[in-house]
Design an enzyme around this catalytic site. Structure first.
Site, PDB file in Angstrom:
ATOM      1  N   LYS A  31       0.470  -9.763  -2.068  1.00  0.00           N
ATOM      2  CA  LYS A  31       0.173  -8.728  -3.070  1.00  0.00           C
ATOM      3  C   LYS A  31       1.390  -7.831  -3.235  1.00  0.00           C
ATOM      4  O   LYS A  31       1.806  -7.153  -2.297  1.00  0.00           O
ATOM      5  CB  LYS A  31      -1.061  -7.917  -2.651  1.00  0.00           C
ATOM      6  CG  LYS A  31      -1.499  -6.902  -3.699  1.00  0.00           C
ATOM      7  CD  LYS A  31      -2.873  -6.330  -3.368  1.00  0.00           C
ATOM      8  CE  LYS A  31      -3.329  -5.309  -4.399  1.00  0.00           C
ATOM      9  NZ  LYS A  31      -4.685  -4.790  -4.098  1.00  0.00           N
ATOM     10  N   CYS A  85       0.846  -1.195   0.000  1.00  0.00           N
ATOM     11  CA  CYS A  85       0.000   0.000   0.000  1.00  0.00           C
ATOM     12  C   CYS A  85       0.879   1.242   0.000  1.00  0.00           C
ATOM     13  O   CYS A  85       1.682   1.430   0.919  1.00  0.00           O
ATOM     14  CB  CYS A  85      -0.925   0.031   1.204  1.00  0.00           C
ATOM     15  SG  CYS A  85      -1.945   1.519   1.219  1.00  0.00           S
ATOM     16  N   THR A 115      -0.959  -0.441  -6.828  1.00  0.00           N
ATOM     17  CA  THR A 115      -0.899   0.801  -7.598  1.00  0.00           C
ATOM     18  C   THR A 115       0.524   1.338  -7.708  1.00  0.00           C
ATOM     19  O   THR A 115       1.381   1.049  -6.878  1.00  0.00           O
ATOM     20  CB  THR A 115      -1.789   1.879  -6.959  1.00  0.00           C
ATOM     21  OG1 THR A 115      -1.393   2.035  -5.603  1.00  0.00           O
ATOM     22  CG2 THR A 115      -3.246   1.491  -7.038  1.00  0.00           C
ATOM     23  N   GLY A 140      -5.513  -2.139 -14.146  1.00  0.00           N
ATOM     24  CA  GLY A 140      -6.065  -1.497 -15.338  1.00  0.00           C
ATOM     25  C   GLY A 140      -6.992  -2.338 -16.186  1.00  0.00           C
ATOM     26  O   GLY A 140      -7.323  -1.944 -17.309  1.00  0.00           O
TER      27      GLY A 140
END
Lengths: 306, 258
Positions: free
Chosen positions: A167, A132, A195, A246
């Site tokens: 992740k 994150c 991201t 995306g």
């Protein structure tokens, strides 16, 4: 055998009816999207990132639109793992879909504590967020080095017998090395990409649009980066890969699977098009039928590099 | 809150002022569920995110909604290209809490600039028991005055430069109104600085107040948590979400940045 079954996939021991999973942070605990379709439509749900205790998140503004994408800096606002287990999980478990708990911590101990609590529940999988970009401590700090990623994997692995999916952050020099490091510590799968760290500035006020100054970029803008990283990671490890970044159309799913992803997650596309999962599943069913595939999984990793 | 996503017919499109557009949309299922203070999330062709636009007026018999928006950037510019007779893609009606109207008989209803449109649906409920105060930058920006008058409400128009109505802010007009009236409630939508002053005045006069807030949104339905606003909940500071916890909040819940 129906086309729906041809989308089925066994992903590190867990049966998914299709490979489509709304990504953590884009879908809450699913309640808001039941207005559009039953959650049983979905292969699984990766729920909002859960921390040891409740977090208020970052000050607004928390979102900025970008060309073909968006930046967010929510900062892991969530009611905490105890609330998740008591209130949200029992509801989710009635929805006939795979439930993936997404967890994040500021310290190694926090990851351990959350994983131990979730181990005693009937959650199907644990996705570990070590990437994150929007919180100061922990989060991305663990995910950007092989040592950090490996140490959190080891701790969560020891704390639970549930399938563990790490992740990964794209904000690294060599994502394949990080993937190998988490595989070596017993991760059952990897999901990527989280991201990409980005920034926008309001040229009138000279202020960053996000109150956090920087935030995570998602949306179609990051798709080619995600495909590249999924391809690199799938070639580097033997554990299965969940691809994201995306994806907004069924064609993107096919492309991501050809790069090496067995399952996929969808996030930012849900905001403009909440019906995207339903449209994508229909598109994949037609694709399987048009190409006479026995299973959509037959295309995984079939890219023919030059 | 029960909402849906769909494409609906634009029955009429008008230009109310420079860069301010007025759409009437045929959407019987949405109109049947919609309440004053809620919003619709509009797809802007070619853009990642939808644009939240407040509901201006609801006609449940005709099955129509009216929305009014100002071109603020590229996305709203794209929306302004939507033609009468074409389809608009919306998720609606959104907003877990609209204006609570039922228990009140008299109201002062205040809009600032593009915060005026959602106040029409409120004014329509109160009719002659409402006092509407509208504020704008100047005469060129004034909208909806005939609509507000048609509700039967007393209307007070203010402009910053005095080029239409009286010169001054809506808060000046509010203070004067409160010298002779004590409404059950004050409703407001507009810039933060205006809302903050209205809340202070309401509090000083012991009058209930509800305000509609704005924040940059992602999903619009309460899942992504980006449209946070600072509130007080059970005595603690809590980042509520404008789309699902609002957009209308009770005055005593709202915290403004220093």
């Amino acid at each position: 055998m129906s086309n729906t079954n041809k989308l089925a996939v066994n992903f590190c021991g867990v049966d998914f009816k299709n490979p489509l999973i709304p990504a953590s942070g884009a879908f809450g605990y699913g309640r808001e999207f039941e207005h559009f379709y039953p959650l049983s439509t979905l292969g699984g749900i990766s729920v909002k990132g859960t921390t040891g205790t409740k977090r208020n998140g970052n000050l607004p503004p928390r979102i900025a639109e970008t060309p073909s994408g968006m930046l967010n800096s929510v900062g892991l606002q969530n009611p905490g793992v105890d609330h998740f287990i008591k209130i949200e999980l029992p509801n989710l478990k009635t929805k006939d879909t795979v439930i993936i708990a997404n967890i994040a911590g500021s310290t190694a101990d926090e990851y351990r504590e959350i994983a131990e609590k979730l181990d005693k529940t009937d959650v199907d999988m644990i996705e570990v967020n070590i990437s994150c970009p929007n919180v100061k401590a922990g989060g991305a700090a663990f995910g950007v080095t092989c040592e950090g990623a490996a140490s959190i994997t080891k701790i969560v692995r020891a704390a639970t017998s549930k399938p563990v999916m790490m992740k990964l952050s794209p904000n690294v020099t060599n994502i394949a090395e990080i993937a190998k490091a988490v595989e070596a510590e017993g991760a059952d799968a990897v999901s990527l990409i989280n991201t990409l760290l980005g920034m926008r500035i309001d040229i009138k006020t000279r202020r960053p649009i996000l109150h956090n100054n920087v935030g995570g970029l998602s949306g179609p803008a990051v798709f080619p980066v995600a495909v590249r990283m999924v391809w690199q990671v799938a070639n580097a490890v033997n554990i299965p890969v969940c691809g994201m970044g995306g994806i907004s159309r069924w064609e993107d799913v096919v492309e991501m699977m050809m790069a090496g992803a067995k399952t996929i997650q969808i996030g930012a596309a849900l905001f403009a098009n909440p019906m995207a999962p339903v449209e994508i599943i229909e598109g994949l069913e037609k694709y399987v039928s048009d190409n006479n595939l026995n299973s959509l999984q037959d295309i995984v990793g079939t890219v023919k590099p030059w | 809150m029960k909402y849906t996503q769909g494409k609906y017919l634009i029955l009429s499109k008008k230009t109310l002022a420079k860069e301010i557009y007025d759409l009437t949309i045929l959407c019987p299922d949405v109109a049947a569920a919609a309440k004053p203070g809620q919003f619709v999330n509009v797809k802007a062709d070619g853009f990642m995110l939808r644009r939240p636009i407040s509901i201006c007026s609801i006609d449940k018999n005709k099955g129509t909604l009216r929305i009014i928006f100002e071109v603020r950037g590229e996305g709203t510019k794209a929306m302004s290209q939507l033609a009468e007779g074409s389809m608009i893609d919306i998720v609606a009606p959104l907003g877990g809490r609209g204006f609570k109207l039922e228990q009140y008989e008299t109201a002062v209803i205040i809009g600032g600039g593009i915060g005026n449109p959602p106040m029409l649906a409120v004014a329509e409920k109160f009719g002659a028991n409402g006092t509407v105060i509208s504020g704008f930058r100047n005469a060129a920006a004034v909208i909806l005055q005939d609509d507000f008058k048609a509700t039967g409400a007393e209307t007070i128009l203010c402009t910053d430069d005095g080029s239409a109505g009286r010169k001054g802010f809506v808060t000046d007009a509010l203070k004067e109104v409160l010298e002779t009236k004590k409404p059950d409630i004050i409703y407001a939508c507009g810039p933060d600085v205006m809302l903050r002053r209205i809340i202070e005045i309401a509090k000083a006069n012991g009058i209930k107040c509800q305000v509609s807030l704005e924040e940059r949104m992602g999903c619009g339905v309460g899942a992504c948590l980006v449209c946070a606003c600072r509130t007080i909940r059970n005595g603690d500071e809590y980042y509520a979400h404008v789309c699902k916890d609002g957009p209308v909040f009770n005055a005593e819940e709202v915290l403004f940045d220093e």
